[in-house]
Design a protein around this motif. Structure first.
Motif, short mmCIF file in Angstrom:
data_model
loop_
_atom_site.label_atom_id
_atom_site.label_comp_id
_atom_site.label_asym_id
_atom_site.label_seq_id
_atom_site.Cartn_x
_atom_site.Cartn_y
_atom_site.Cartn_z
N PRO A 1 -13.06 -4.08 12.15
CA PRO A 1 -13.90 -5.12 11.55
C PRO A 1 -13.79 -5.13 10.03
CG PRO A 1 -15.17 -3.72 13.05
CD PRO A 1 -13.83 -3.08 12.88
N ALA A 2 -14.01 -6.29 9.45
CA ALA A 2 -14.01 -6.43 7.99
C ALA A 2 -15.07 -5.51 7.41
CB ALA A 2 -14.29 -7.88 7.62
N GLY A 3 -14.82 -5.03 6.22
CA GLY A 3 -15.77 -4.18 5.53
C GLY A 3 -15.53 -2.70 5.71
N LYS A 4 -14.64 -2.32 6.61
CA LYS A 4 -14.31 -0.91 6.80
C LYS A 4 -13.17 -0.55 5.86
CE LYS A 4 -17.04 -0.63 10.40
NZ LYS A 4 -18.36 -0.08 10.21
N LEU A 5 -13.16 0.67 5.35
CA LEU A 5 -12.03 1.17 4.58
C LEU A 5 -11.10 1.87 5.56
CD1 LEU A 5 -13.92 2.55 1.47
CD2 LEU A 5 -12.50 0.50 1.59
N VAL A 6 -9.82 1.46 5.54
CA VAL A 6 -8.88 1.94 6.55
C VAL A 6 -7.72 2.67 5.88
CG1 VAL A 6 -7.49 1.30 8.55
CG2 VAL A 6 -9.49 -0.07 7.94
N ILE A 7 -7.45 3.86 6.41
CA ILE A 7 -6.40 4.73 5.90
C ILE A 7 -5.34 4.88 6.99
CG2 ILE A 7 -5.88 7.07 5.07
CD1 ILE A 7 -8.99 7.21 4.40
N ALA A 8 -4.08 4.73 6.62
CA ALA A 8 -2.98 4.96 7.56
C ALA A 8 -2.52 6.41 7.43
CB ALA A 8 -1.81 4.01 7.27
N ASP A 9 -2.34 7.06 8.55
CA ASP A 9 -1.75 8.40 8.55
C ASP A 9 -0.45 8.31 9.32
OD1 ASP A 9 -1.11 11.05 8.43
OD2 ASP A 9 -2.88 11.77 9.51
N SER A 10 0.54 7.72 8.66
CA SER A 10 1.84 7.54 9.30
C SER A 10 2.97 8.06 8.42
CB SER A 10 2.06 6.06 9.63
OG SER A 10 1.96 5.27 8.46
N ASP A 11 2.61 8.77 7.35
CA ASP A 11 3.52 9.44 6.43
C ASP A 11 4.74 8.59 6.05
OD1 ASP A 11 4.10 11.43 4.69
OD2 ASP A 11 4.93 12.79 6.17
N PRO A 12 4.49 7.50 5.34
CA PRO A 12 5.62 6.65 4.91
C PRO A 12 6.52 7.42 3.95
CG PRO A 12 3.61 6.01 3.81
CD PRO A 12 3.23 7.04 4.82
N ALA A 13 7.80 7.13 4.03
CA ALA A 13 8.77 7.83 3.21
C ALA A 13 9.28 7.01 2.04
CB ALA A 13 9.95 8.27 4.08
N THR A 14 9.00 5.71 2.06
CA THR A 14 9.53 4.84 1.01
C THR A 14 8.44 3.97 0.41
OG1 THR A 14 10.05 2.96 2.44
CG2 THR A 14 11.73 4.70 2.26
N ARG A 15 8.71 3.48 -0.77
CA ARG A 15 7.81 2.55 -1.45
C ARG A 15 7.64 1.27 -0.63
NH1 ARG A 15 3.61 1.37 -4.25
NH2 ARG A 15 3.83 -0.30 -5.75
N ASP A 16 8.73 0.80 0.00
CA ASP A 16 8.65 -0.41 0.81
C ASP A 16 7.67 -0.24 1.98
OD1 ASP A 16 10.38 -1.80 -0.83
OD2 ASP A 16 12.14 -1.38 0.41
N GLU A 17 7.66 0.94 2.59
CA GLU A 17 6.72 1.19 3.69
C GLU A 17 5.28 1.19 3.18
OE1 GLU A 17 9.54 3.82 6.66
OE2 GLU A 17 8.40 4.86 5.12
N ILE A 18 5.06 1.76 2.00
CA ILE A 18 3.73 1.74 1.38
C ILE A 18 3.29 0.29 1.14
CG2 ILE A 18 2.41 2.30 -0.72
CD1 ILE A 18 2.92 4.85 0.68
N LEU A 19 4.18 -0.50 0.57
CA LEU A 19 3.85 -1.90 0.28
C LEU A 19 3.58 -2.69 1.55
CD1 LEU A 19 6.36 -2.60 -2.63
CD2 LEU A 19 3.87 -2.25 -2.78
#
Length: 184
Positions: free
Chosen positions: A136-154
């Motif tokens: 739902p909107a209003g939640k702060l969401v964190i990904a734990d998928s260990d991106p390796a590149t700047r493109d994945e972060i973006l």
């Protein structure tokens, strides 16, 4: 070091925030210097408060939570609804699939969620992206998928993630060519 802000404040600032897994105080200091917004620890680290002013997220379970942390990560399979974080600490609920997410929202309605897919068909980033629309909107969401590149972060930022947990090491390449206080 000066006092920390709450994790929720740090990751809600402009751009996607990096939360760096660290194993010692020196790594925490380096992560802060390179632009991290928080650090994650799974062991009690001597001197971490002197090394960084970043919020410290405890990922080592709900037993013996150190007093030097600012937030506690609990997994839905650990029955977090039975865990009351010590006063002043933020609760971060980790979900692995749509069932975990539904249970977390129904039972706890947390403000901070970590999406850490276990069995994504196309990879951990795709699994995280698949679950995000159900938050739902209003939640702060964190990904734990260990991106390796700047493109994945973006890509995670464009999708709507507020933060991502990354492994320790040089995060300068993941942050890009911006100063730590500039939005990504």
């Amino acid at each position: 070091m000066a006092g920390t802000q709450r994790l929720s404040q740090r990751i809600s600032e402009d751009g996607i925030a990096l939360i760096v897994r660290v194993a010692d105080a020196a790594a925490a200091s380096t992560a802060e210097a390179e632009g991290a917004k928080a650090v994650a620890v799974d062991a009690d680290i001597s001197g971490i408060r002197e090394a960084t002013s970043l919020p410290v997220v405890w990922t080592g379970g709900t037993d013996d939570v150190p007093v030097e942390v600012d937030a506690v990560l609990v997994h839905m399979h650990e029955r977090p609804e039975e865990f009351a974080p010590p006063a002043g600490l933020e609760l971060v609920v980790c979900v692995h699939d749509d069932e975990d997410l539904e249970d977390a929202l129904d039972e706890m309605d947390p403000d901070l969620l970590v999406i850490a897919p276990k069995d994504a068909d196309d990879g951990p980033h795709d699994g995280a992206l698949e679950l995000l629309p159900d938050v739902p909107a209003g939640k702060l969401v964190i990904a734990d998928s260990d991106p390796a590149t700047r493109d994945e972060i973006l890509a995670l930022e464009r999708a709507g993630f507020d933060a991502v947990i990354v492994s320790a090491g040089s995060i300068a390449d993941l942050v890009g060519d911006v100063l730590p206080d500039d939005p990504i």
